[in-house]
Design an enzyme around this catalytic site. Structure first.
Site, PDB file in Angstrom:
ATOM      1  N   HIS A 153       0.831  -1.206   0.000  1.00  0.00           N
ATOM      2  CA  HIS A 153       0.000   0.000   0.000  1.00  0.00           C
ATOM      3  C   HIS A 153       0.864   1.255   0.000  1.00  0.00           C
ATOM      4  O   HIS A 153       0.606   2.203  -0.759  1.00  0.00           O
ATOM      5  CB  HIS A 153      -0.908  -0.015   1.235  1.00  0.00           C
ATOM      6  N   GLU A 154       1.899   1.274   0.829  1.00  0.00           N
ATOM      7  CA  GLU A 154       2.767   2.451   0.893  1.00  0.00           C
ATOM      8  C   GLU A 154       3.546   2.633  -0.407  1.00  0.00           C
ATOM      9  O   GLU A 154       3.752   3.757  -0.871  1.00  0.00           O
ATOM     10  CB  GLU A 154       3.726   2.332   2.081  1.00  0.00           C
ATOM     11  N   GLU A 171      -6.546   6.974  -0.810  1.00  0.00           N
ATOM     12  CA  GLU A 171      -6.369   5.783   0.006  1.00  0.00           C
ATOM     13  C   GLU A 171      -7.000   4.572  -0.667  1.00  0.00           C
ATOM     14  O   GLU A 171      -6.428   3.484  -0.660  1.00  0.00           O
ATOM     15  CB  GLU A 171      -6.979   5.994   1.397  1.00  0.00           C
ATOM     16  N   HIS A 197       1.446   4.403  -2.897  1.00  0.00           N
ATOM     17  CA  HIS A 197       1.485   5.855  -2.751  1.00  0.00           C
ATOM     18  C   HIS A 197       2.703   6.433  -3.471  1.00  0.00           C
ATOM     19  O   HIS A 197       2.629   7.488  -4.110  1.00  0.00           O
ATOM     20  CB  HIS A 197       1.538   6.243  -1.275  1.00  0.00           C
TER      21      HIS A 197
END
Length: 324
Positions: free
Chosen positions: A130-131, A201, A134
């Site tokens: 997930h990071e 998100e 980003h």
């Protein structure tokens, strides 16, 4: 689009600085605020990531200090088509993580000790994916700059309070202008964080699921992190609330509902979206075949059993995680 959003953010923040400066000190205050805003914009672009990492006492890790976690992130980065980011550890019992950096070539990912202690290897992989999403989406630049500038805006409220006690202040609106600045500045800081669309998100959740290959890994992790945040205090985050929107789950509260003042989507809604991805076939013969899960199945010897090793290895060699 991300560069356009960043430019608009900087322009809006500069205008806000100037407006509050004008309320506090008239034209001279506006000029001073413009100079400060310009300096902050330049400084934030090059140094805001370092500032955020320092705010949370993050320590850089490498393959010798956290070998399994380091190798995991290296493989996930390869899956995402990204250069290897710097890896940081935060000695904090609250499970959480964030990414920072002005571009993928200068990116960093940070995880708390609580995240590694409470989550399984698969769940940690989902969070790190997930990071990295980003980073791949270039969210980190606008997220980090926002954290820095939102904190600076809050400081303007303190300046307004200081000047408010000076009868010789140059505010064209008098005490009313000072009072407005005192009220508007902290509210504006909060609104700036909310201006960073919460849809990023959801996008990072989806891309993270594609990178690791298993949506349910991240779904399970989000549930555990949200529960941990509710019960474990994070003093560094409390002292630096302007950085809350950078974390995978808001570190300041265990908020469960979407609302106007939330920096994150409701965790239950994010989990539901990830479950939809899993039901659509991702991770079970679908896009998951290109992710972390498939590579683990094909080359089990090249993928660690977890960021701290397997259960048996953890008991024998790593009783407290990658720190020994």
């Amino acid at each position: 689009m991300n560069y356009f959003r960043t430019a608009m953010l900087l322009a809006g923040m500069t205008a806000l600085f100037m407006g509050i400066g004008f309320m506090i000190g008239g034209q001279s205050g506006m000029v001073i605020a413009l100079v400060i805003a310009a300096a902050m914009n330049v400084f934030s672009y090059w140094n805001s990531d370092k500032m955020v990492l320092k705010m949370h006492n993050a320590q850089e890790a490498d393959e010798s200090t956290a070998p399994e976690l380091f190798r995991m992130i290296r493989q996930l980065s390869a899956n995402a088509g990204l250069p290897m980011p710097k890896v940081y550890l935060i000695n904090n019992p609250q499970p959480n993580a964030f990414a920072t950096g002005r571009n993928p070539e200068n990116a960093a990912v940070a995880a708390t000790t609580g995240l590694l202690d409470m989550l399984t290897m698969e769940e940690v992989a989902g969070v790190m994916a997930h990071e990295l999403a980003h980073v791949k989406n270039h969210d980190t630049l606008i997220m980090t700059i926002t954290a820095t500038l939102a904190g600076a805006i809050s400081m303007l409220g303190n300046f307004a309070f200081f000047f408010g006690g000076n009868r010789n202040n140059n505010s064209p609106f008098g005490f009313v202008g000072i009072l407005v600045a005192m009220i508007v500045a902290p509210m504006a800081a909060m609104l700036v964080q909310m201006a960073i669309s919460r849809t990023r998100e959801y996008a990072a959740d989806r891309m993270g699921a594609e990178i690791c290959g298993q949506p349910l890994w991240l779904a399970s992790a989000l549930g555990k992190i949200a529960g941990g945040v509710e019960h474990i205090h994070n003093p560094d985050a409390e002292h630096n609330p302007a950085t809350a929107h950078m974390f995978i789950i808001n570190p300041l509260s265990g908020e469960k509902m979407d609302n106007l003042f939330s920096t994150h989507p409701a965790t239950v809604n994010r989990i539901a979206e990830l479950q939809k991805l899993a039901n659509s076939g991702m991770g079970a013969g679908g896009m998951g075949n290109d992710g972390y899960a498939a590579r683990r199945d094909e080359h089990p010897e090249s993928v660690p059993a977890g960021p701290w090793g397997g259960v048996q290895q953890r008991e024998q060699k790593h009783p407290r995680g990658p720190w020994g």
